[in-house]
Design a protein around this motif. Structure first.
Motif, PDB file in Angstrom:
ATOM      1  N   VAL A 134       0.843  -1.205   0.000  1.00  0.00           N
ATOM      2  CA  VAL A 134       0.000   0.000   0.000  1.00  0.00           C
ATOM      3  C   VAL A 134       0.875   1.250   0.000  1.00  0.00           C
ATOM      4  N   ARG A 135       1.869   1.273   0.887  1.00  0.00           N
ATOM      5  CA  ARG A 135       2.749   2.453   0.991  1.00  0.00           C
ATOM      6  C   ARG A 135       3.598   2.643  -0.252  1.00  0.00           C
ATOM      7  N   LYS A 136       3.995   1.555  -0.866  1.00  0.00           N
ATOM      8  CA  LYS A 136       4.834   1.650  -2.071  1.00  0.00           C
ATOM      9  C   LYS A 136       4.095   2.348  -3.198  1.00  0.00           C
ATOM     10  N   ASN A 137       2.794   2.119  -3.288  1.00  0.00           N
ATOM     11  CA  ASN A 137       1.944   2.777  -4.288  1.00  0.00           C
ATOM     12  C   ASN A 137       2.569   2.696  -5.678  1.00  0.00           C
ATOM     13  N   ASP A 138       2.957   1.488  -6.067  1.00  0.00           N
ATOM     14  CA  ASP A 138       3.576   1.315  -7.384  1.00  0.00           C
ATOM     15  C   ASP A 138       2.599   1.750  -8.473  1.00  0.00           C
ATOM     16  N   PRO A 139       3.069   2.470  -9.495  1.00  0.00           N
ATOM     17  CA  PRO A 139       2.164   2.997 -10.526  1.00  0.00           C
ATOM     18  C   PRO A 139       1.447   1.930 -11.340  1.00  0.00           C
ATOM     19  N   LEU A 140       1.912   0.670 -11.270  1.00  0.00           N
ATOM     20  CA  LEU A 140       1.301  -0.391 -12.070  1.00  0.00           C
ATOM     21  C   LEU A 140       0.567  -1.433 -11.242  1.00  0.00           C
ATOM     22  N   LEU A 141       0.538  -1.260  -9.915  1.00  0.00           N
ATOM     23  CA  LEU A 141      -0.132  -2.203  -9.028  1.00  0.00           C
ATOM     24  C   LEU A 141      -1.393  -1.572  -8.450  1.00  0.00           C
ATOM     25  N   PHE A 142      -2.535  -2.267  -8.610  1.00  0.00           N
ATOM     26  CA  PHE A 142      -3.821  -1.768  -8.124  1.00  0.00           C
ATOM     27  C   PHE A 142      -4.460  -2.835  -7.247  1.00  0.00           C
ATOM     28  N   GLU A 340      -6.387   4.038 -12.850  1.00  0.00           N
ATOM     29  CA  GLU A 340      -6.041   5.113 -11.916  1.00  0.00           C
ATOM     30  C   GLU A 340      -7.107   6.200 -11.873  1.00  0.00           C
ATOM     31  N   ALA A 341      -7.904   6.304 -12.929  1.00  0.00           N
ATOM     32  CA  ALA A 341      -8.944   7.334 -12.988  1.00  0.00           C
ATOM     33  C   ALA A 341     -10.264   6.880 -12.369  1.00  0.00           C
ATOM     34  N   ILE A 342     -10.353   5.634 -11.921  1.00  0.00           N
ATOM     35  CA  ILE A 342     -11.599   5.135 -11.331  1.00  0.00           C
ATOM     36  C   ILE A 342     -11.851   5.797  -9.977  1.00  0.00           C
ATOM     37  N   ARG A 343     -13.021   6.409  -9.838  1.00  0.00           N
ATOM     38  CA  ARG A 343     -13.411   7.063  -8.583  1.00  0.00           C
ATOM     39  C   ARG A 343     -14.809   6.576  -8.191  1.00  0.00           C
ATOM     40  N   ASN A 344     -14.937   6.084  -6.964  1.00  0.00           N
ATOM     41  CA  ASN A 344     -16.250   5.680  -6.442  1.00  0.00           C
ATOM     42  C   ASN A 344     -17.022   4.807  -7.429  1.00  0.00           C
ATOM     43  N   TYR A 345     -16.318   3.872  -8.027  1.00  0.00           N
ATOM     44  CA  TYR A 345     -16.967   2.943  -8.954  1.00  0.00           C
ATOM     45  C   TYR A 345     -17.859   1.984  -8.170  1.00  0.00           C
ATOM     46  N   ASP A 346     -19.124   1.948  -8.509  1.00  0.00           N
ATOM     47  CA  ASP A 346     -20.089   1.086  -7.835  1.00  0.00           C
ATOM     48  C   ASP A 346     -20.117  -0.263  -8.536  1.00  0.00           C
ATOM     49  N   ALA A 347     -19.456  -1.245  -7.919  1.00  0.00           N
ATOM     50  CA  ALA A 347     -19.413  -2.591  -8.491  1.00  0.00           C
ATOM     51  C   ALA A 347     -20.620  -3.417  -8.057  1.00  0.00           C
ATOM     52  N   GLY A 348     -21.575  -2.777  -7.379  1.00  0.00           N
ATOM     53  CA  GLY A 348     -22.761  -3.473  -6.892  1.00  0.00           C
ATOM     54  C   GLY A 348     -22.849  -3.369  -5.385  1.00  0.00           C
ATOM     55  N   ASP A 349     -22.976  -2.132  -4.877  1.00  0.00           N
ATOM     56  CA  ASP A 349     -22.966  -1.830  -3.439  1.00  0.00           C
ATOM     57  C   ASP A 349     -21.588  -2.072  -2.814  1.00  0.00           C
ATOM     58  N   VAL A 350     -20.579  -2.250  -3.623  1.00  0.00           N
ATOM     59  CA  VAL A 350     -19.172  -2.299  -3.201  1.00  0.00           C
ATOM     60  C   VAL A 350     -18.450  -1.259  -4.042  1.00  0.00           C
ATOM     61  N   PHE A 351     -17.766  -0.330  -3.379  1.00  0.00           N
ATOM     62  CA  PHE A 351     -17.220   0.826  -4.079  1.00  0.00           C
ATOM     63  C   PHE A 351     -15.691   0.770  -4.139  1.00  0.00           C
ATOM     64  N   ILE A 352     -15.163   1.084  -5.314  1.00  0.00           N
ATOM     65  CA  ILE A 352     -13.720   1.071  -5.555  1.00  0.00           C
ATOM     66  C   ILE A 352     -13.277   2.453  -6.014  1.00  0.00           C
ATOM     67  N   SER A 353     -12.213   2.956  -5.401  1.00  0.00           N
ATOM     68  CA  SER A 353     -11.655   4.256  -5.782  1.00  0.00           C
ATOM     69  C   SER A 353     -10.133   4.184  -5.816  1.00  0.00           C
ATOM     70  N   PHE A 354      -9.552   4.669  -6.912  1.00  0.00           N
ATOM     71  CA  PHE A 354      -8.103   4.820  -7.017  1.00  0.00           C
ATOM     72  C   PHE A 354      -7.776   6.290  -7.258  1.00  0.00           C
ATOM     73  N   SER A 355      -6.511   6.624  -7.059  1.00  0.00           N
ATOM     74  CA  SER A 355      -6.007   7.948  -7.389  1.00  0.00           C
ATOM     75  C   SER A 355      -4.510   7.817  -7.604  1.00  0.00           C
ATOM     76  N   PRO A 356      -3.868   8.820  -8.182  1.00  0.00           N
ATOM     77  CA  PRO A 356      -2.413   8.731  -8.353  1.00  0.00           C
ATOM     78  C   PRO A 356      -1.673   8.502  -7.040  1.00  0.00           C
ATOM     79  N   LYS A 357      -2.240   8.954  -5.930  1.00  0.00           N
ATOM     80  CA  LYS A 357      -1.568   8.830  -4.634  1.00  0.00           C
ATOM     81  C   LYS A 357      -1.989   7.596  -3.839  1.00  0.00           C
ATOM     82  N   ARG A 358      -3.019   6.892  -4.293  1.00  0.00           N
ATOM     83  CA  ARG A 358      -3.465   5.706  -3.566  1.00  0.00           C
ATOM     84  C   ARG A 358      -4.028   4.667  -4.537  1.00  0.00           C
ATOM     85  N   HIS A 359      -3.320   3.541  -4.620  1.00  0.00           N
ATOM     86  CA  HIS A 359      -3.748   2.443  -5.482  1.00  0.00           C
ATOM     87  C   HIS A 359      -4.383   1.309  -4.686  1.00  0.00           C
TER      88      HIS A 359
END
Length: 378
Positions: A134-142, A340-359
């Protein structure tokens, strides 16, 4: 000459990342995970969950007209094999993305050996919640699950508030267990508890005898198990045989159904487990109803609809969303940028959010407990 060779290599990698690695008819996704050894059920259910999502998508015409083909290879939970097989797959099958790798040390090896960066290939939905990743926040790992630190904080907060103060920790003696142990030490202290004992076992074994003895001798009120399913089962069975009446709590990497299968419902009763996805038997969560419907329709063989299966399906669904956003003729870079551009994606009452600073895209954590019939209760 060496400099020229390096420049040629860098140019080739750049071209590979920018060139569509799929035909109009097919997208290849790769998985390297354990399909033999103590973590075989984990890799198998991660694969089956992802495959079910891809089956459903393909039956509906694919994504932008392209079907998805999942290729999986067995690393036996050995980090060096993860690296070797990933490089081999990149070279031979040219996958657009990786999904569902299993194990903290295995994923760390992939990053340390620059397997992802050299190919510019994204990897998502790994079976690890290590804080180091999590802390490493590699640009290719989500990551599509909560971190181990968040799971452990949930455990310590809940149990300290109900009167438990003396904790012990069983941990796997590798990157996964050692990292989670640090998180446990911090969380126990923060919650107002005391760590009275800790015991380790070697990766890819169930050699927990020494840990059973040292932890039982300390008489803890609660034992947090930072262990895989096989080791958790053996530790729980032997600890109860030794008369240790503590409350046992395992992280989400331990599978409840397998615990019951290995040691019986009588010895498993009362084991608490954290979960990073919703209950597979729920009828109130949209994602779970979707999975249940597709499970009945496509009938996966030799797997059960458990939390690990849900985790694999969820990861594949997030990848599917990224592929849609990447558009026709996707490249690895387009998919990475779409993730990386996914924000508050509703996968079915389960929400996923990424950002450049948090994968790390999810913070969902629940605690369940096994009843005397071997069934999970919330």
């Amino acid at each position: 000459m060496k400099l020229i060779a390096l420049l040629h290599s860098a140019l080739a990698a750049a071209l590979l990342c920018a060139t569509p690695l799929t035909t109009a008819a097919e997208i290849v996704v790769g998985q390297i995970a354990a399909f033999t050894g103590p973590l075989a059920p984990t890799g198998t259910h991660m694969r089956a969950g992802a495959q079910l999502y891809f089956d459903a998508v393909n039956a509906d015409g694919g994504i932008h007209g392209a079907t998805i083909r999942l290729i999986s290879r067995d690393d036996g939970y050995k980090s060096e094999e993860t690296v070797r097989l990933a490089r081999e797959m990149i070279r031979e099958a040219q996958p657009l993305a990786f999904i569902g790798f299993v194990g903290t040390g295995n994923v760390e090896a992939i990053l340390e050996q620059k397997v992802l960066s050299e190919a510019g290939i994204p990897l998502l939905a790994v079976r690890s919640g290590a804080e180091t990743l999590v802390r490493k926040n590699d640009p290719l790992l989500f990551m599509t699950r909560a971190s181990y630190a968040e799971e452990i904080e949930k455990i310590t907060e809940q149990y300290v508030t109900t009167g438990y103060t003396r904790f012990a920790v069983l941990y796997q003696d590798d990157a996964f267990g050692q990292g989670a142990l640090v998180s446990a030490e911090q969380a126990i202290g923060k919650a107002g508890g005391v760590l009275v004992a800790k015991g380790a076992y070697e990766k890819n074994t169930t050699n927990v005898g020494d840990a059973v003895k040292s932890i039982a001798a300390a008489k803890p009120q609660a034992v947090i198990m930072l262990a895989n399913t096989a080791a958790s089962a053996e530790f729980l069975k032997r600890s109860r045989e030794a008369g240790n009446l503590a409350q046992y709590v395992a992280l989400s990497v331990t599978d409840a159904a397998q615990i019951v299968q290995r040691i019986g419902a009588d010895k498993a009763e009362g084991l608490a487990l954290t979960q990073v996805v919703p209950d597979p038997n729920s009828r109130t969560v949209t994602l779970i109803r979707e999975i249940q419907g597709n499970f009945a329709k496509f009938k996966p063989q030799e797997v059960t609809l458990n939390h690990t299966f849900v985790e694999g399906y969820l990861g594949a669904k997030v990848l599917g969303e990224a592929l849609r956003r990447a558009g026709p003729n996707p490249t690895r870079k387009k998919v990475r940028d779409a993730l990386e551009a996914i924000r508050n994606y509703d996968a079915g009452d389960v929400f996923i959010s990424f950002s450049p600073k948090r994968h790390a895209g999810s913070r969902f954590v629940d605690i369940t407990i096994l009843n005397r019939a071997g069934k999970l209760l919330r």
